[in-house]
Design a protein around this motif. Structure first.
Motif, PDB file in Angstrom:
ATOM      1  N   ARG A  29      -0.417  -6.283  -7.180  1.00 37.65           N
ATOM      2  CA  ARG A  29      -0.036  -6.532  -5.787  1.00 37.65           C
ATOM      3  C   ARG A  29       0.276  -5.238  -5.048  1.00 37.65           C
ATOM      4  NH1 ARG A  29       2.145 -11.399  -5.110  1.00 37.65           N
ATOM      5  NH2 ARG A  29       2.176 -10.876  -2.897  1.00 37.65           N
ATOM      6  N   ARG A  30      -0.166  -4.120  -5.606  1.00 42.10           N
ATOM      7  CA  ARG A  30       0.006  -2.836  -4.935  1.00 42.10           C
ATOM      8  C   ARG A  30      -1.321  -2.094  -4.965  1.00 42.10           C
ATOM      9  NH1 ARG A  30       3.932  -1.474  -9.979  1.00 42.10           N
ATOM     10  NH2 ARG A  30       2.433  -0.380 -11.304  1.00 42.10           N
ATOM     11  N   VAL A  31      -1.540  -1.294  -3.938  1.00 42.63           N
ATOM     12  CA  VAL A  31      -2.763  -0.515  -3.800  1.00 42.63           C
ATOM     13  C   VAL A  31      -2.376   0.899  -3.382  1.00 42.63           C
ATOM     14  CG1 VAL A  31      -4.367  -2.407  -3.338  1.00 42.63           C
ATOM     15  CG2 VAL A  31      -3.028  -1.446  -1.457  1.00 42.63           C
ATOM     16  N   LEU A  32      -3.235   1.869  -3.710  1.00 45.39           N
ATOM     17  CA  LEU A  32      -2.906   3.266  -3.457  1.00 45.39           C
ATOM     18  C   LEU A  32      -3.892   3.884  -2.471  1.00 45.39           C
ATOM     19  CD1 LEU A  32      -2.159   4.498  -7.097  1.00 45.39           C
ATOM     20  CD2 LEU A  32      -0.623   3.349  -5.474  1.00 45.39           C
ATOM     21  N   ALA A  33      -3.370   4.703  -1.579  1.00 43.08           N
ATOM     22  CA  ALA A  33      -4.205   5.424  -0.616  1.00 43.08           C
ATOM     23  C   ALA A  33      -4.774   6.652  -1.309  1.00 43.08           C
ATOM     24  CB  ALA A  33      -3.390   5.814   0.613  1.00 43.08           C
ATOM     25  N   ALA A  34      -5.825   6.452  -2.080  1.00 48.24           N
ATOM     26  CA  ALA A  34      -6.354   7.490  -2.963  1.00 48.24           C
ATOM     27  C   ALA A  34      -7.581   8.155  -2.356  1.00 48.24           C
ATOM     28  CB  ALA A  34      -6.717   6.873  -4.309  1.00 48.24           C
ATOM     29  N   LEU A  35      -7.577   9.496  -2.363  1.00 44.83           N
ATOM     30  CA  LEU A  35      -8.739  10.257  -1.917  1.00 44.83           C
ATOM     31  C   LEU A  35      -9.424  10.973  -3.079  1.00 44.83           C
ATOM     32  CD1 LEU A  35      -7.356  11.851   1.394  1.00 44.83           C
ATOM     33  CD2 LEU A  35      -8.866   9.872   1.161  1.00 44.83           C
ATOM     34  N   GLY A  36      -8.649  11.678  -3.878  1.00 45.96           N
ATOM     35  CA  GLY A  36      -9.210  12.464  -4.968  1.00 45.96           C
ATOM     36  C   GLY A  36      -9.366  11.676  -6.260  1.00 45.96           C
ATOM     37  N   PRO A  37     -10.123  12.228  -7.201  1.00 45.14           N
ATOM     38  CA  PRO A  37     -10.432  11.508  -8.444  1.00 45.14           C
ATOM     39  C   PRO A  37      -9.212  11.071  -9.243  1.00 45.14           C
ATOM     40  CG  PRO A  37     -11.878  13.403  -8.182  1.00 45.14           C
ATOM     41  CD  PRO A  37     -10.849  13.501  -7.104  1.00 45.14           C
ATOM     42  N   LYS A  38      -8.198  11.934  -9.382  1.00 48.34           N
ATOM     43  CA  LYS A  38      -7.047  11.578 -10.208  1.00 48.34           C
ATOM     44  C   LYS A  38      -6.297  10.379  -9.640  1.00 48.34           C
ATOM     45  CE  LYS A  38      -4.226  14.470 -12.019  1.00 48.34           C
ATOM     46  NZ  LYS A  38      -3.222  15.556 -12.168  1.00 48.34           N
ATOM     47  N   THR A  39      -6.124  10.352  -8.320  1.00 48.69           N
ATOM     48  CA  THR A  39      -5.390   9.242  -7.718  1.00 48.69           C
ATOM     49  C   THR A  39      -6.240   7.975  -7.711  1.00 48.69           C
ATOM     50  OG1 THR A  39      -4.333  10.905  -6.323  1.00 48.69           O
ATOM     51  CG2 THR A  39      -3.880   8.618  -5.805  1.00 48.69           C
ATOM     52  N   LEU A  40      -7.547   8.116  -7.605  1.00 45.16           N
ATOM     53  CA  LEU A  40      -8.416   6.947  -7.736  1.00 45.16           C
ATOM     54  C   LEU A  40      -8.313   6.353  -9.140  1.00 45.16           C
ATOM     55  CD1 LEU A  40     -11.489   8.218  -5.708  1.00 45.16           C
ATOM     56  CD2 LEU A  40     -10.242   6.096  -5.248  1.00 45.16           C
ATOM     57  N   GLU A  41      -8.244   7.212 -10.147  1.00 46.62           N
ATOM     58  CA  GLU A  41      -8.053   6.712 -11.514  1.00 46.62           C
ATOM     59  C   GLU A  41      -6.719   5.988 -11.641  1.00 46.62           C
ATOM     60  OE1 GLU A  41      -8.478  10.205 -13.867  1.00 46.62           O
ATOM     61  OE2 GLU A  41     -10.672  10.269 -13.675  1.00 46.62           O
ATOM     62  N   LEU A  42      -5.696   6.515 -10.979  1.00 47.91           N
ATOM     63  CA  LEU A  42      -4.393   5.858 -10.991  1.00 47.91           C
ATOM     64  C   LEU A  42      -4.474   4.496 -10.293  1.00 47.91           C
ATOM     65  CD1 LEU A  42      -1.556   6.684 -12.051  1.00 47.91           C
ATOM     66  CD2 LEU A  42      -1.019   7.397  -9.709  1.00 47.91           C
ATOM     67  N   GLY A  85       0.830  -1.191   0.000  1.00 44.43           N
ATOM     68  CA  GLY A  85       0.000   0.000   0.000  1.00 44.43           C
ATOM     69  C   GLY A  85       0.866   1.242   0.000  1.00 44.43           C
ATOM     70  N   LEU A  86       0.640   2.129  -0.969  1.00 41.52           N
ATOM     71  CA  LEU A  86       1.481   3.308  -1.174  1.00 41.52           C
ATOM     72  C   LEU A  86       0.666   4.593  -1.097  1.00 41.52           C
ATOM     73  CD1 LEU A  86       3.371   1.985  -4.322  1.00 41.52           C
ATOM     74  CD2 LEU A  86       4.340   2.179  -2.020  1.00 41.52           C
ATOM     75  N   GLY A  87       1.320   5.666  -0.671  1.00 39.10           N
ATOM     76  CA  GLY A  87       0.669   6.961  -0.661  1.00 39.10           C
ATOM     77  C   GLY A  87       1.670   8.084  -0.692  1.00 39.10           C
ATOM     78  N   VAL A  88       1.173   9.298  -0.929  1.00 40.03           N
ATOM     79  CA  VAL A  88       2.052  10.457  -1.078  1.00 40.03           C
ATOM     80  C   VAL A  88       2.248  11.214   0.228  1.00 40.03           C
ATOM     81  CG1 VAL A  88       1.483  10.727  -3.511  1.00 40.03           C
ATOM     82  CG2 VAL A  88       0.164  11.991  -1.783  1.00 40.03           C
ATOM     83  N   SER A  89       1.645  10.761   1.314  1.00 40.68           N
ATOM     84  CA  SER A  89       1.779  11.405   2.616  1.00 40.68           C
ATOM     85  C   SER A  89       1.283  12.852   2.533  1.00 40.68           C
ATOM     86  CB  SER A  89       3.223  11.305   3.118  1.00 40.68           C
ATOM     87  OG  SER A  89       3.330  11.777   4.447  1.00 40.68           O
ATOM     88  N   HIS A  90       1.958  13.771   3.239  1.00 40.95           N
ATOM     89  CA  HIS A  90       1.466  15.145   3.375  1.00 40.95           C
ATOM     90  C   HIS A  90       2.636  16.113   3.393  1.00 40.95           C
ATOM     91  CE1 HIS A  90      -2.475  13.483   4.484  1.00 40.95           C
ATOM     92  NE2 HIS A  90      -1.757  12.573   5.094  1.00 40.95           N
ATOM     93  N   ALA A  91       2.389  17.314   2.901  1.00 37.67           N
ATOM     94  CA  ALA A  91       3.458  18.314   2.820  1.00 37.67           C
ATOM     95  C   ALA A  91       4.060  18.615   4.194  1.00 37.67           C
ATOM     96  CB  ALA A  91       2.921  19.591   2.191  1.00 37.67           C
ATOM     97  N   LYS A  92       3.228  18.580   5.235  1.00 40.34           N
ATOM     98  CA  LYS A  92       3.724  18.880   6.579  1.00 40.34           C
ATOM     99  C   LYS A  92       4.545  17.744   7.174  1.00 40.34           C
ATOM    100  CE  LYS A  92       0.134  22.189   7.871  1.00 40.34           C
ATOM    101  NZ  LYS A  92      -0.872  22.573   8.900  1.00 40.34           N
ATOM    102  N   ASP A 130      -5.903   2.164 -12.843  1.00 39.67           N
ATOM    103  CA  ASP A 130      -5.107   1.892 -14.035  1.00 39.67           C
ATOM    104  C   ASP A 130      -3.734   1.311 -13.759  1.00 39.67           C
ATOM    105  OD1 ASP A 130      -7.218   2.968 -15.459  1.00 39.67           O
ATOM    106  OD2 ASP A 130      -6.305   4.967 -15.596  1.00 39.67           O
ATOM    107  N   ARG A 131      -3.194   1.562 -12.553  1.00 39.17           N
ATOM    108  CA  ARG A 131      -1.805   1.187 -12.293  1.00 39.17           C
ATOM    109  C   ARG A 131      -1.630   0.338 -11.033  1.00 39.17           C
ATOM    110  NH1 ARG A 131       2.034   4.558 -14.363  1.00 39.17           N
ATOM    111  NH2 ARG A 131       3.392   2.772 -13.918  1.00 39.17           N
ATOM    112  N   ALA A 132      -2.740  -0.096 -10.427  1.00 38.76           N
ATOM    113  CA  ALA A 132      -2.658  -0.854  -9.173  1.00 38.76           C
ATOM    114  C   ALA A 132      -3.848  -1.798  -9.085  1.00 38.76           C
ATOM    115  CB  ALA A 132      -2.634   0.101  -7.983  1.00 38.76           C
ATOM    116  N   ALA A 133      -3.896  -2.555  -7.991  1.00 39.31           N
ATOM    117  CA  ALA A 133      -5.012  -3.479  -7.781  1.00 39.31           C
ATOM    118  C   ALA A 133      -6.241  -2.768  -7.245  1.00 39.31           C
ATOM    119  CB  ALA A 133      -4.605  -4.586  -6.808  1.00 39.31           C
ATOM    120  N   GLY A 134      -6.083  -1.511  -6.829  1.00 39.93           N
ATOM    121  CA  GLY A 134      -7.211  -0.770  -6.291  1.00 39.93           C
ATOM    122  C   GLY A 134      -6.748   0.249  -5.277  1.00 39.93           C
TER     123      GLY A 134
END
Length: 294
Positions: free
Chosen positions: A142-155, A107-114, A158-162
């Motif tokens: 075999r990878r999943v994304l911590a997606a909140l917004g539409p663009k990352t959900l689309e990613l 599970g991958l994510g971009v974390s936060h600016a702070k 298209d590029r992960a298991a969900g």
């Protein structure tokens, strides 16, 4: 950009309908190794399909849990792309996959600016990270994304298991399912306070929510879901707290979890919120939740 070889159905079968989300399960404290192994084995016996490791865990944090179990899936929720580079992640994934084939989800994510000094152009950085994982042979399925917004959900589609979104509501789940489509895994995290007293439950929830109200990725998402600036002030309105945290009698908590499945979730990762340390293992609460849900 390569396209996903997404096998969301395989991911769904791996994690089942319910899991637990815990920072304590990824602890590196030597004194806790035995209890972590015991807790993982018990989670499997209780019928949970997955354990999700909080605190920007890496694949190697999953090894003790996988070694102590035979079926339990283990995932990172989430590993910050800024903390571990893609080559390091790929090497750790290969190590875990060799020892315990098919039971780990990255599970991958971009974390936060702070929280990440190098935080720049997070979406582009995540795409580049996935490109590097492709090159290193980490399967998209075999990878999943911590997606909140539409663009990352689309990613995620298209590029992960969900997707494994954190700090969300059933309304977000319904919107995410529309973007993902039917096949990809959708496994939101949801917080449970096993308290029936409203004042006690909401106080525990507000204490827990405080750090997240300072992070724009979350507050922006709350506003996309219809919450106002007033809902985000003074520790969070009752409306916001009650949307993000399940509390009350068992049947009410069960209904709140069920609402995620009805909105399109395949799996719900349950995080117990209590007055214990963040790194504690709330094993009695996990037992109570299992009895409530199974």
């Amino acid at each position: 950009m390569s396209e996903s070889t997404n096998d969301g159905n395989t991911a769904k079968e791996t994690v089942g309908r319910y899991g637990v989300w815990s920072v304590g399960l990824r602890s590196e404290e030597p004194a806790l190794r035995g209890e972590i192994a015991e807790a993982a084995a018990e989670l499997e016996q209780l019928g949970y399909g997955a354990a999700w490791l909080g605190g920007s865990s890496s694949a190697r944090h999953a090894l003790p849990l996988l070694a102590a179990t035979s079926r339990l899936a283990v995932g990172t929720s989430i590993q910050s792309i800024w903390q571990y580079d893609a080559e390091e992640s790929a090497a750790a994934f290969a190590e875990v996959e060799s020892a315990h084939p098919g039971r780990f989800l990255l599970g991958l994510g971009v974390s936060h600016a702070k929280l990440a000094e190098q935080y720049r152009r997070p979406y582009s950085a995540l795409v580049a990270y996935l490109d590097a994982l492709d090159k290193a042979g980490v399967p998209a399925g075999r990878r999943v994304l911590a997606a909140l917004g539409p663009k990352t959900l689309e990613l995620s589609r298209d590029r992960a298991a969900g997707s494994v979104p954190y700090l969300v509501t059933p309304e977000h789940t319904a919107r995410a399912r529309e973007i993902l489509g039917e096949q990809p895994l959708l496994a939101p995290e949801f917080k449970v306070v096993l308290e029936t007293d409203p004042a006690t439950a909401r106080a525990l929830a507000r204490e827990h929510l405080a750090m997240y109200l300072a992070l724009p990725n979350y507050t922006n998402n709350f506003q996309r879901l219809g919450f106002t600036e007033g809902d985000l002030s003074a520790g969070g309105s009752d409306r916001l707290i009650d949307a993000l945290y399940a509390w009350g009698p068992e049947d009410r908590i069960r209904d709140r979890v069920t609402a995620f499945h009805e909105a399109g979730a395949d799996h719900v990762a349950l995080q117990v919120i209590d007055d214990g340390d963040r790194d504690s293992l709330p094993r009695e609460s996990w037992r109570r939740l299992s009895d409530l849900l199974h």
